[in-house]
Design an enzyme around this catalytic site. Structure first.
Site, PDB file in Angstrom:
ATOM      1  N   HIS A  47      -1.753 -10.727  -7.530  1.00 20.08           N
ATOM      2  CA  HIS A  47      -2.240  -9.515  -8.195  1.00 20.08           C
ATOM      3  C   HIS A  47      -3.402  -9.821  -9.155  1.00 20.08           C
ATOM      4  CE1 HIS A  47      -2.070  -5.513 -10.136  1.00 20.08           C
ATOM      5  NE2 HIS A  47      -1.445  -5.140  -9.027  1.00 20.08           N
TER       6      HIS A  47
ATOM      7  N   HIS B  60       4.547   2.786  -7.040  1.00 23.47           N
ATOM      8  CA  HIS B  60       4.904   1.375  -7.211  1.00 23.47           C
ATOM      9  C   HIS B  60       6.415   1.254  -7.017  1.00 23.47           C
ATOM     10  CE1 HIS B  60       1.012   1.666  -9.237  1.00 23.47           C
ATOM     11  NE2 HIS B  60       0.860   0.366  -9.008  1.00 23.47           N
TER      12      HIS B  60
ATOM     13  N   HIS C 159      -1.405  -6.847  -0.569  1.00 16.79           N
ATOM     14  CA  HIS C 159      -1.837  -6.509  -1.940  1.00 16.79           C
ATOM     15  C   HIS C 159      -2.164  -7.793  -2.724  1.00 16.79           C
ATOM     16  CE1 HIS C 159      -2.532  -3.721  -5.119  1.00 16.79           C
ATOM     17  NE2 HIS C 159      -1.471  -4.028  -5.869  1.00 16.79           N
TER      18      HIS C 159
ATOM     19  N   ASP D 126       2.899  -0.074  -4.079  1.00 19.53           N
ATOM     20  CA  ASP D 126       2.261  -1.339  -4.453  1.00 19.53           C
ATOM     21  C   ASP D 126       3.229  -2.231  -5.240  1.00 19.53           C
ATOM     22  OD1 ASP D 126       0.051  -0.237  -3.344  1.00 19.53           O
ATOM     23  OD2 ASP D 126      -1.246  -0.447  -5.109  1.00 19.53           O
ATOM     24  N   ASP D 127       2.867  -3.523  -5.266  1.00 21.39           N
ATOM     25  CA  ASP D 127       3.430  -4.546  -6.167  1.00 21.39           C
ATOM     26  C   ASP D 127       4.807  -5.070  -5.764  1.00 21.39           C
ATOM     27  OD1 ASP D 127       1.145  -4.089  -7.533  1.00 21.39           O
ATOM     28  OD2 ASP D 127       2.078  -3.298  -9.361  1.00 21.39           O
TER      29      ASP D 127
END
Length: 597
Positions: free
Chosen positions: A476, A563, A472, A422-423
């Protein structure tokens, strides 16, 4: 002239000059008006035509009514035809009041006369009349059988001929609207001809009949000429297998005494993808040939007579190979990844000069590869490196290039896990990609749209190496705190950012923090993917910690959350991937994992 009063000095001479001009103009106008006074006589014109046929004598006589005995009159005669397309002076001004002419061309005529007195006064009279040709033409043809090679005769004539005229005749033929033509006989006194058509088609004979004055009348006669013979073709296909002998025979039915026919045979396969001449033009009307390749065939027979006329006849049939490819034999040393798979190609009969090609596909062609290209070896092997459904294909080619294919499928079993990140992308993503690529495994990257434009090279690397790119959101944000339009914007902006670089839109979505509620679910049109194992690498940025979290209590089908924004995570992946492979776990993308469930 008072409007010139405003000028001074040098303009006085100009005034005098203008006054003189006005005086002269007045004198001129007076004289002109005097001369334009109406004539004091009348005129008439009589035209006498003995016949309305062209070439006949026409006389015209003009006269003066209320003639002044002291006057002398002059006469000018002019003729015109068809609204002055043609014209001429019969007689210029003179005392002669009667003239004659002989029109040679049919048409609408007018005779004009100008009668002038001694003062120059003129009266014009006109008399129209029409002149006809006075004769007509006729044409007859004789075509008894209407078969090429037969002599066709044609005869032209004149109706109501003039004794003062002579006539000449020209004959021309044309076929199929002037596709071909010829002169049978040029202008002469001969009014009958004959010729022999050598081609079938629609014919016209034209006769131009011309009189001694140059007038021409054209007549025509139409007729059709047939070949007088027909052709047929028969083909014998005792077997529709390659290597069988095919025979073909052309036959002619004819009403002609001597056709002197020639025959040419040609074959074509699959709409002229390949073709060849079996036999060129000769007196031989039967041939044989052996098809070596499968496909749809046609045999063409061109039958030509002595005049070069050709009829083409065809016969069609299908040819298949005299062998087939049975399903390949698959032998495996085991059912787990890394087990060797041996494959044997199985033609239905032994092929002399046979060639064999082997290809595999993984999970419905999500991956594929050539195990062995065409060679004389009908055995091959490969080692599947990950679990999933495999299909092996064998292409078997004989010495003539015919190819038959077959396949066999099997499943490689194994424990699957999905490594998800993620991210990102970030400065550490490329390192993770390199590790995954080193071990030939795949991961899924849930990217933030706001990071995509500045890391386009990494996005391209993900895409080219076969990793899965997922959504995603863009910034965020916790989707549960957003309105419907804001939710849609967060998702769609990331979709567009990825598509701009890869040409594809992400399939899966992972909401930030895993946060969803009823409004979020109602506005998400994509499958939502969360996780089964959280390494909490964002909280404890230590490679050993991340490694232990990832491998502890691992189960088949786990979705592990990482991540790709931390150096410690990139370092941990270098240990995690080989551990998974050593212990029978195979990292796959979310799509591959879902397809196995």
């Amino acid at each position: 002239m008072s409007y010139f009063g405003g000028f001074v000095g040098k303009m006085k001479k100009l005034k005098s000059l203008l006054a003189l001009l006005v005086l002269l103009a007045s004198l001129f106008m007076f004289g002109a008006l005097s001369s334009m006074a109406a004539p004091k006589f009348n005129a008439n014109l009589n035209v006498n035509i003995s016949s309305i046929k062209a070439g006949e004598l026409v006389t015209a006589k003009a006269g003066v009514q209320n003639a002044d005995p002291k006057e002398s009159y002059q006469y000018k005669f002019v003729w015109s035809c068809n609204n002055w397309q043609k014209w001429g002076v019969i007689n210029d001004f003179s005392s002669k009041s009667q003239v004659s002419l002989r029109p040679y061309t049919p048409g609408n005529y007018i005779i004009h006369v100008d009668i002038k007195d001694s003062k120059g006064n003129i009266i014009t009279k006109s008399v129209p009349f029409k002149m006809d040709l006075g004769w007509d033409a006729k044409l007859s043809t004789s075509v008894p059988k209407r078969i090429i090679g037969e002599t066709v005769s044609a005869k032209a004539g004149v109706t109501n001929p003039s004794n003062r005229m002579s006539y000449s005749y020209k004959f021309v033929w044309s076929c199929n609207n002037w596709q071909s033509w010829g002169v049978i006989s040029d202008f002469s006194s001969k009014n009958n001809v004959s010729f022999t058509p050598k081609k079938q088609g629609n014919y016209v004979i034209y006769a131009d009949i011309k009189d001694s004055l140059g007038n021409v009348v054209t007549k025509s006669s139409s007729f059709k000429m047939d070949l007088g013979w027909n052709a047929s073709l028969s083909a014998s296909v005792p077997s529709n297998k390659t290597g069988s002998t095919i025979t073909a025979k052309a036959n002619v039915t004819s009403s002609l005494e001597n056709g002197n026919y020639k025959y040419k045979f040609v074959w074509s396969r699959n709409n002229w993808q390949s073709w060849g001449i079996i036999s060129d033009f000769s007196s031989k009307n039967n041939v044989s040939f052996i098809p070596k390749n499968s496909g749809k065939y046609e045999i063409y027979a061109d039958v030509k007579d002595k005049n070069g006329n050709i009829l083409t006849r065809t016969s069609s049939f299908n040819i298949v190979t005299d062998w087939t490819a049975h399903n390949p034999t698959v032998n495996r040393t085991g059912s787990a990844p890394g087990s060797k798979v041996s494959i044997t190609a199985n033609p239905s009969k032994q092929l002399k000069g046979g060639q064999y090609k082997f290809v595999y596909s993984y999970n419905d062609w999500s991956e594929w590869g050539v195990i062995q290209n065409f060679s004389s070896n009908r055995y091959a092997s490969f080692t599947p490196s990950k679990p999933g459904k495999y299909t092996v294909y064998t292409d078997i080619k004989d010495a003539y290039g015919n190819v038959n294919s077959s396949y066999n499928s099997f499943t490689i079993k194994g424990k699957l896990v999905a490594l998800t990140f993620d991210d990102g992308p970030s400065n550490y993503t490329a390192s993770i990609l390199n590790t995954l690529n080193k071990y030939k495994v795949k991961g899924t990257f849930f990217v933030l749209g706001s990071n995509v434009p500045s890391h386009s090279a990494v996005i391209k690397q993900m895409h080219s190496q076969g990793h899965e790119i997922a959504n995603h959101t863009y910034n965020h944000k916790n989707l549960t705190s957003l309105s419907a339009s804001q939710i849609n914007a967060e998702i769609q902006k990331t979709q567009n950012a990825v598509h701009k670089i890869t040409g594809k839109y992400p399939v899966y979505l992972r909401p930030p923090y895993g946060a969803v509620n009823a409004r979020v679910r109602a506005n998400i049109k994509m499958p939502v993917v969360l996780w089964t194992k959280d390494t909490r690498d964002w909280q404890v940025r230590n490679a050993d910690h991340v490694y232990r979290q990832a491998i502890s209590n691992l189960k088949n089908g786990d979705i592990i959350l990482f991540h790709d924004t931390h150096a410690s995570t990139a370092k941990a992946i270098e240990r995690i991937v080989p551990y998974l492979l050593k212990n029978g776990y195979y990292p796959v993308t979310i799509s591959e994992l879902m397809s196995q469930k």
